[in-house]
Design an enzyme around this catalytic site. Sequence first.
Site, PDB file in Angstrom:
ATOM      1  N   GLY A  23      -6.027 -39.572 -12.442  1.00 13.10           N
ATOM      2  CA  GLY A  23      -7.247 -39.870 -13.198  1.00 13.10           C
ATOM      3  C   GLY A  23      -7.652 -38.633 -13.987  1.00 13.10           C
ATOM      4  O   GLY A  23      -8.059 -37.638 -13.387  1.00 13.10           O
ATOM      5  N   ALA A  24      -7.490 -38.718 -15.304  1.00 11.23           N
ATOM      6  CA  ALA A  24      -7.779 -37.548 -16.152  1.00 11.23           C
ATOM      7  C   ALA A  24      -9.068 -37.750 -16.930  1.00 11.23           C
ATOM      8  O   ALA A  24      -9.208 -37.335 -18.070  1.00 11.23           O
ATOM      9  CB  ALA A  24      -6.605 -37.309 -17.104  1.00 11.23           C
ATOM     10  N   ALA A  26     -13.511 -37.412 -16.779  1.00 13.82           N
ATOM     11  CA  ALA A  26     -14.402 -36.246 -16.685  1.00 13.82           C
ATOM     12  C   ALA A  26     -14.266 -35.545 -15.334  1.00 13.82           C
ATOM     13  O   ALA A  26     -14.141 -34.311 -15.263  1.00 13.82           O
ATOM     14  CB  ALA A  26     -15.845 -36.700 -16.899  1.00 13.82           C
ATOM     15  N   TRP A  27     -14.242 -36.322 -14.250  1.00 17.86           N
ATOM     16  CA  TRP A  27     -14.244 -35.707 -12.922  1.00 17.86           C
ATOM     17  C   TRP A  27     -12.848 -35.194 -12.539  1.00 17.86           C
ATOM     18  O   TRP A  27     -12.703 -34.101 -12.002  1.00 17.86           O
ATOM     19  CB  TRP A  27     -14.805 -36.694 -11.898  1.00 17.86           C
ATOM     20  CG  TRP A  27     -15.130 -36.140 -10.542  1.00 17.86           C
ATOM     21  CD1 TRP A  27     -14.988 -36.810  -9.365  1.00 17.86           C
ATOM     22  CD2 TRP A  27     -15.675 -34.850 -10.197  1.00 17.86           C
ATOM     23  NE1 TRP A  27     -15.406 -36.025  -8.319  1.00 17.86           N
ATOM     24  CE2 TRP A  27     -15.830 -34.808  -8.799  1.00 17.86           C
ATOM     25  CE3 TRP A  27     -16.030 -33.722 -10.934  1.00 17.86           C
ATOM     26  CZ2 TRP A  27     -16.316 -33.692  -8.124  1.00 17.86           C
ATOM     27  CZ3 TRP A  27     -16.524 -32.599 -10.266  1.00 17.86           C
ATOM     28  CH2 TRP A  27     -16.656 -32.594  -8.884  1.00 17.86           C
ATOM     29  N   GLY A  28     -11.824 -35.965 -12.840  1.00 15.46           N
ATOM     30  CA  GLY A  28     -10.461 -35.519 -12.537  1.00 15.46           C
ATOM     31  C   GLY A  28     -10.152 -34.214 -13.252  1.00 15.46           C
ATOM     32  O   GLY A  28      -9.575 -33.277 -12.667  1.00 15.46           O
ATOM     33  N   SER A 127     -20.139 -33.470 -13.532  1.00 13.27           N
ATOM     34  CA  SER A 127     -18.926 -32.777 -13.991  1.00 13.27           C
ATOM     35  C   SER A 127     -19.192 -31.829 -15.155  1.00 13.27           C
ATOM     36  O   SER A 127     -18.558 -30.781 -15.255  1.00 13.27           O
ATOM     37  CB  SER A 127     -17.836 -33.786 -14.349  1.00 13.27           C
ATOM     38  OG  SER A 127     -18.273 -34.607 -15.393  1.00 13.27           O
ATOM     39  N   LYS A 178     -26.136 -43.891  -4.025  1.00 12.10           N
ATOM     40  CA  LYS A 178     -27.145 -43.233  -4.868  1.00 12.10           C
ATOM     41  C   LYS A 178     -27.037 -43.640  -6.327  1.00 12.10           C
ATOM     42  O   LYS A 178     -27.995 -43.508  -7.082  1.00 12.10           O
ATOM     43  CB  LYS A 178     -27.108 -41.714  -4.696  1.00 12.10           C
ATOM     44  CG  LYS A 178     -25.809 -41.016  -5.075  1.00 12.10           C
ATOM     45  CD  LYS A 178     -25.623 -40.739  -6.545  1.00 12.10           C
ATOM     46  CE  LYS A 178     -24.214 -40.310  -6.858  1.00 12.10           C
ATOM     47  NZ  LYS A 178     -23.890 -40.203  -8.268  1.00 12.10           N
ATOM     48  N   ARG A 242     -24.532 -40.736 -15.888  1.00  8.45           N
ATOM     49  CA  ARG A 242     -24.327 -41.980 -16.628  1.00  8.45           C
ATOM     50  C   ARG A 242     -25.139 -43.122 -16.020  1.00  8.45           C
ATOM     51  O   ARG A 242     -25.648 -43.983 -16.726  1.00  8.45           O
ATOM     52  CB  ARG A 242     -22.844 -42.362 -16.690  1.00  8.45           C
ATOM     53  CG  ARG A 242     -21.990 -41.510 -17.623  1.00  8.45           C
ATOM     54  CD  ARG A 242     -21.548 -40.185 -17.041  1.00  8.45           C
ATOM     55  NE  ARG A 242     -20.996 -40.246 -15.720  1.00  8.45           N
ATOM     56  CZ  ARG A 242     -19.703 -40.339 -15.430  1.00  8.45           C
ATOM     57  NH1 ARG A 242     -18.820 -40.356 -16.383  1.00  8.45           N
ATOM     58  NH2 ARG A 242     -19.288 -40.361 -14.172  1.00  8.45           N
TER      59      ARG A 242
HETATM   60  N1  LIG Z   1     -18.161 -37.423 -13.889  1.00  4.28           N
HETATM   61  C1  LIG Z   1     -18.810 -36.998 -12.835  1.00  4.28           C
HETATM   62  O1  LIG Z   1     -19.743 -36.198 -12.946  1.00  4.28           O
HETATM   63  C2  LIG Z   1     -18.414 -37.459 -11.459  1.00  4.28           C
HETATM   64  C3  LIG Z   1     -17.731 -38.642 -11.260  1.00  4.28           C
HETATM   65  N2  LIG Z   1     -17.431 -39.056  -9.996  1.00  4.28           N
HETATM   66  C4  LIG Z   1     -16.721 -40.317  -9.756  1.00  4.28           C
HETATM   67  O2  LIG Z   1     -15.372 -40.155 -10.163  1.00  4.28           O
HETATM   68  C5  LIG Z   1     -14.850 -41.399 -10.663  1.00  4.28           C
HETATM   69  C6  LIG Z   1     -14.327 -41.178 -12.074  1.00  4.28           C
HETATM   70  O3  LIG Z   1     -15.419 -40.752 -12.857  1.00  4.28           O
HETATM   71  P1  LIG Z   1     -15.208 -40.084 -14.298  1.00  4.28           P
HETATM   72  O4  LIG Z   1     -14.040 -39.171 -14.283  1.00  4.28           O
HETATM   73  O5  LIG Z   1     -16.499 -39.528 -14.672  1.00  4.28           O
HETATM   74  O6  LIG Z   1     -14.891 -41.371 -15.152  1.00  4.28           O
HETATM   75  P2  LIG Z   1     -14.065 -41.473 -16.492  1.00  4.28           P
HETATM   76  O7  LIG Z   1     -14.409 -42.797 -17.056  1.00  4.28           O
HETATM   77  O8  LIG Z   1     -14.267 -40.250 -17.314  1.00  4.28           O
HETATM   78  O9  LIG Z   1     -12.533 -41.469 -15.998  1.00  4.28           O
HETATM   79  C7  LIG Z   1     -12.025 -42.514 -15.218  1.00  4.28           C
HETATM   80  C8  LIG Z   1     -10.542 -42.335 -15.047  1.00  4.28           C
HETATM   81  O10 LIG Z   1     -10.053 -43.468 -14.292  1.00  4.28           O
HETATM   82  C9  LIG Z   1      -8.960 -44.027 -15.007  1.00  4.28           C
HETATM   83  N3  LIG Z   1      -8.858 -45.461 -14.775  1.00  4.28           N
HETATM   84  C10 LIG Z   1      -9.807 -46.398 -14.948  1.00  4.28           C
HETATM   85  N4  LIG Z   1      -9.311 -47.612 -14.671  1.00  4.28           N
HETATM   86  C11 LIG Z   1      -8.022 -47.445 -14.306  1.00  4.28           C
HETATM   87  C12 LIG Z   1      -6.969 -48.307 -13.934  1.00  4.28           C
HETATM   88  N5  LIG Z   1      -7.158 -49.629 -13.866  1.00  4.28           N
HETATM   89  N6  LIG Z   1      -5.787 -47.753 -13.624  1.00  4.28           N
HETATM   90  C13 LIG Z   1      -5.576 -46.437 -13.691  1.00  4.28           C
HETATM   91  N7  LIG Z   1      -6.540 -45.557 -14.053  1.00  4.28           N
HETATM   92  C14 LIG Z   1      -7.732 -46.059 -14.361  1.00  4.28           C
HETATM   93  C15 LIG Z   1      -9.226 -43.727 -16.479  1.00  4.28           C
HETATM   94  O11 LIG Z   1      -8.063 -43.808 -17.257  1.00  4.28           O
HETATM   95  C16 LIG Z   1      -9.762 -42.295 -16.358  1.00  4.28           C
HETATM   96  O12 LIG Z   1      -8.689 -41.396 -16.247  1.00  4.28           O
HETATM   97  C17 LIG Z   1     -16.019 -42.399 -10.594  1.00  4.28           C
HETATM   98  O13 LIG Z   1     -15.901 -43.138  -9.418  1.00  4.28           O
HETATM   99  C18 LIG Z   1     -17.260 -41.501 -10.537  1.00  4.28           C
HETATM  100  O14 LIG Z   1     -18.339 -42.111  -9.863  1.00  4.28           O
HETATM  101  C19 LIG Z   1     -17.763 -38.306  -8.913  1.00  4.28           C
HETATM  102  C20 LIG Z   1     -18.416 -37.112  -9.060  1.00  4.28           C
HETATM  103  C21 LIG Z   1     -18.787 -36.597 -10.340  1.00  4.28           C
HETATM  104  O1  LIG Z   2     -21.757 -38.594  -9.100  1.00  2.00           O
HETATM  105  C1  LIG Z   2     -22.171 -37.873  -9.977  1.00  2.00           C
HETATM  106  C2  LIG Z   2     -22.822 -36.590  -9.712  1.00  2.00           C
HETATM  107  O2  LIG Z   2     -22.672 -36.194  -8.392  1.00  2.00           O
HETATM  108  C3  LIG Z   2     -22.033 -38.297 -11.386  1.00  2.00           C
HETATM  109  O3  LIG Z   2     -23.039 -39.212 -11.653  1.00  2.00           O
HETATM  110  P1  LIG Z   2     -22.822 -40.301 -12.802  1.00  2.00           P
HETATM  111  O4  LIG Z   2     -21.594 -41.056 -12.438  1.00  2.00           O
HETATM  112  O5  LIG Z   2     -24.082 -41.112 -12.772  1.00  2.00           O
HETATM  113  O6  LIG Z   2     -22.672 -39.542 -14.083  1.00  2.00           O
END
Ligand SMILES: NC(=O)C1=CN([C@@H]2O[C@H](COP(=O)(O)OP(=O)(O)OC[C@H]3O[C@@H](n4cnc5c(N)ncnc54)[C@H](O)[C@@H]3O)[C@@H](O)[C@H]2O)C=CC1
Ligand SMILES: O=C(CO)COP(=O)(O)O
Length: 321
Positions: A23-24, A26-28, A127, A178, A242
């Site tokens: 997963g590349a 924001a968080w990855g 992130s 949350k 978000r």
């Molecule tokens: N962005 C943040 O601040 C934080 C996010 N998270 C959690 O991390 C997870 C990812 O969040 P973000 O990186 O922010 O989201 P994002 O939308 O930026 O990235 C999601 C990633 O998952 C992949 N993905 C989605 N559906 C897929 C599928 N069917 N098969 C393969 N890959 C798939 C996308 O290609 C992308 O690489 C979420 O569950 C989020 O709640 C946790 C802590 C912080």
């Molecule tokens: O989980 C998160 C911060 O800890 C990120 O929150 P959002 O997915 O609402 O941006």
Amino acid sequence: MPNGRLPPTPIPIPIPKSVVILGAGAWGTALANLARAKGHQVRLWSRQSSQTLAAVLQGADIALSAISMKGVRDVASVVKSCPLSPQTIFITATKGLDPQTTLTPSQIWQSEFPDHAVVVLSGPNLSKEIEQELPAATVVASKNSAAAEMVQLVFSSSRFRVYTNPDPVGVELGGTLKNVIAIAAGVCDGLHLGTNAKAALVTRGLTEMVRIGKVLGAKTETFYGLAGLGDLLATCNSPLSRNYQVGYQLANGKTLTEILTNLPGTAEGVNTCRVLMQISQQQHITIPITEQVYRLLETEVTPEQALDELMLREIKPEYNQ
Ligand SMILES: NC(=O)C1=CN([C@@H]2O[C@H](COP(=O)(O)OP(=O)(O)OC[C@H]3O[C@@H](n4cnc5c(N)ncnc54)[C@H](O)[C@@H]3O)[C@@H](O)[C@H]2O)C=CC1
Ligand SMILES: O=C(CO)COP(=O)(O)O
């Protein structure tokens, strides 16, 4: 020691590990950068990658999933067909619930890989702030305490403080539940309801998280730590969230479709809210805030009506006896 204080204890330097991030988004990407900064060898995989999962995972000490909830089951089943070392540790950083099974991501990874250690990583970790190298803390939790300690060592740095915890389900649910309360907090701010209202919402939101968490097997005290209250405070108070943005923009008259189309990344609270409604009906759990968020997302109520519904519930003691 010119100021009479002891120097800080240095964080032990771990042996460099081979870390694969699935997963590349924001968080990855942020987690990959944290691991790289610690000197680990990091490979980042996304579904757009030209490399196969089997090639990327070859020789991995750690496979960390930061995939949105909707992709977890599919990716886990492909990973299952890849040759892996029996020592590979899985880390899950996804904050969501599977709509079909209501399982958490760690439960999905553990059921696919019953002989591997699975560690949950969750905390107040927006992130964008992590990418700016601002200080933050997080929690790593596993039934396998040695694996959690190894992951703690892999990620700990002067800007990312990592605690261990023996309650993976609680840590995971803290980060997941949350998100729904953060949508409500965004509505609260979008409607300019004030600080008293926000404090009441977040506090009663935490009570609701504890109530659900207890039924799903989490420890109550976990919700009062970083992965519960900590993440709730970060997400309910930051426009970087978000989920908060979804609520804020709904209160400002946008439709859910418009909001999600323009949102950078995933707002897991939307799906989580729907799954929690299923769970609450099956298990008879009272979740008034989640229910109003659900009705708002389904356009069954306006933000103002949702507020009235919550304020006019039957009067009762703060805690059930
Ligand atoms: N962005 C943040 O601040 C934080 C996010 N998270 C959690 O991390 C997870 C990812 O969040 P973000 O990186 O922010 O989201 P994002 O939308 O930026 O990235 C999601 C990633 O998952 C992949 N993905 C989605 N559906 C897929 C599928 N069917 N098969 C393969 N890959 C798939 C996308 O290609 C992308 O690489 C979420 O569950 C989020 O709640 C946790 C802590 C912080
Ligand atoms: O989980 C998160 C911060 O800890 C990120 O929150 P959002 O997915 O609402 O941006």
